[in-house]
Write a protein that holds these residues in place. Sequence first.
Motif, mmCIF file in Angstrom:
data_model
loop_
_atom_site.group_PDB
_atom_site.id
_atom_site.type_symbol
_atom_site.label_atom_id
_atom_site.label_comp_id
_atom_site.label_asym_id
_atom_site.label_seq_id
_atom_site.Cartn_x
_atom_site.Cartn_y
_atom_site.Cartn_z
ATOM 1 N N GLU A 157 6.626 9.902 1.186
ATOM 2 C CA GLU A 157 5.431 9.052 1.160
ATOM 3 C C GLU A 157 4.291 9.800 0.483
ATOM 4 O OE1 GLU A 157 2.430 6.892 4.391
ATOM 5 O OE2 GLU A 157 4.536 7.246 4.936
ATOM 6 N N GLN A 171 -3.940 3.499 -0.576
ATOM 7 C CA GLN A 171 -2.653 2.851 -0.370
ATOM 8 C C GLN A 171 -1.522 3.873 -0.275
ATOM 9 O OE1 GLN A 171 -1.654 -0.615 -0.116
ATOM 10 N NE2 GLN A 171 0.142 0.553 0.553
ATOM 11 N N ILE A 231 2.305 4.865 -0.465
ATOM 12 C CA ILE A 231 3.496 4.318 -1.116
ATOM 13 C C ILE A 231 4.718 4.923 -0.459
ATOM 14 C CG2 ILE A 231 3.339 6.035 -2.982
ATOM 15 C CD1 ILE A 231 4.771 3.972 -4.775
ATOM 16 N N LYS A 232 5.701 4.060 -0.170
ATOM 17 C CA LYS A 232 6.936 4.466 0.488
ATOM 18 C C LYS A 232 8.125 4.124 -0.402
ATOM 19 C CE LYS A 232 4.886 3.925 5.068
ATOM 20 N NZ LYS A 232 5.018 3.354 6.436
ATOM 21 N N ALA A 257 8.934 0.874 -2.912
ATOM 22 C CA ALA A 257 7.708 0.156 -3.243
ATOM 23 C C ALA A 257 7.171 0.654 -4.589
ATOM 24 C CB ALA A 257 6.674 0.338 -2.141
ATOM 25 N N ASN A 300 3.485 1.504 -6.834
ATOM 26 C CA ASN A 300 2.056 1.598 -7.127
ATOM 27 C C ASN A 300 1.882 1.505 -8.636
ATOM 28 O OD1 ASN A 300 1.322 1.891 -4.468
ATOM 29 N ND2 ASN A 300 0.587 3.999 -4.670
ATOM 30 N N HIS A 303 -0.384 -2.826 -5.577
ATOM 31 C CA HIS A 303 0.733 -2.292 -4.798
ATOM 32 C C HIS A 303 1.704 -3.419 -4.510
ATOM 33 C CE1 HIS A 303 2.911 0.060 -1.780
ATOM 34 N NE2 HIS A 303 2.896 -1.034 -1.033
ATOM 35 N N GLY A 329 5.114 -4.045 -2.217
ATOM 36 C CA GLY A 329 6.072 -3.554 -1.248
ATOM 37 C C GLY A 329 7.493 -3.752 -1.733
ATOM 38 N N HIS A 355 9.902 -5.242 -0.489
ATOM 39 C CA HIS A 355 10.413 -6.599 -0.292
ATOM 40 C C HIS A 355 9.948 -7.562 -1.377
ATOM 41 C CE1 HIS A 355 6.374 -6.747 1.403
ATOM 42 N NE2 HIS A 355 6.423 -8.065 1.362
#
Length: 306
Positions: free
Chosen positions: A88, A99, A101-102, A105, A107, A154, A156, A158
Amino acid sequence: MSWHNAQDPMPGDKRSCDALELVIVPRARDLGGFSVRRALPSAQRRMVGPFIFLDQMGPAHFAPDTGIDVRPHPHIGLATVTYLFDGEIMHRDSLGSAQPIKPGALNWMTAGRGISHSERTPPELRARGAALSGIQAWVALPEDKEETEPAFEHFGAHLLPSIIGEGKAIRIIAGSMFGASSPVKTASPLFYADVAMEAGSSFPLDPDEERALYIASGTVEIAGESFGEGNLLVFRPGDRITVKAVEDARFMALGGAPMEKPRFIWWNFVSSSKERIEQAKEDWKSGRFALVPGDDEFIPLPDFGG
């Protein structure tokens, strides 16, 4: 992420695949418990489509109370594209964005006429130690959009379409592939995807104007030749290419329409104009870039030539 001094990538053997134009072999640089491989730019190939910078970060595992600390630094004329496999990063910028970021995902930060940002390991992960692995790319903006207003988005995991089946998982980061399209609005035609393959599976790479694969892990085979981790394979436009996984493998597929004219790159600045880069140097040195709220440090203008 900010430009750092790194050894230039080395050209590799072309091998026997007729569609393969160039193999670029990045050399890893240790940044203090954290290695980076830079595939673009190189002396042999400055860009692939609009992609002008490509770094593999890690994989690394930080001990407790350590992590990455990329202090606030500026960009112009490009979009930074940060995508993680593991770990992360906390992104903050001069627009006020904050924000994390994982993995999986995206950016997407458009610098345009100018932006500054920082990237750091979040405090809670720093306290216990954490892994980090991923890719950061820079995408040059078209000449008529180089001075656009800066922006940050950003997405995600999903929200990025995934195609899973036949021994592979494809996440479409930007552009379109196999009938699915990313929600990311790009300034020029491009494609960018994270492709994970099981041994024995295959992946077709379409004949776009400019196209490449960066192998993050594992080994793939193309036209009977094997290529391993850490290679950037640049292909000529032409027929569809079939990529086969010799073992479990993961790579980034990227490319798109070339820029309308060459780009200059100096530190974190990209432009079609040398004069614009000189202006950006003076603007950062003189404190005319907007600052990052909540992050009072900064990276001074480097003293290397350009």
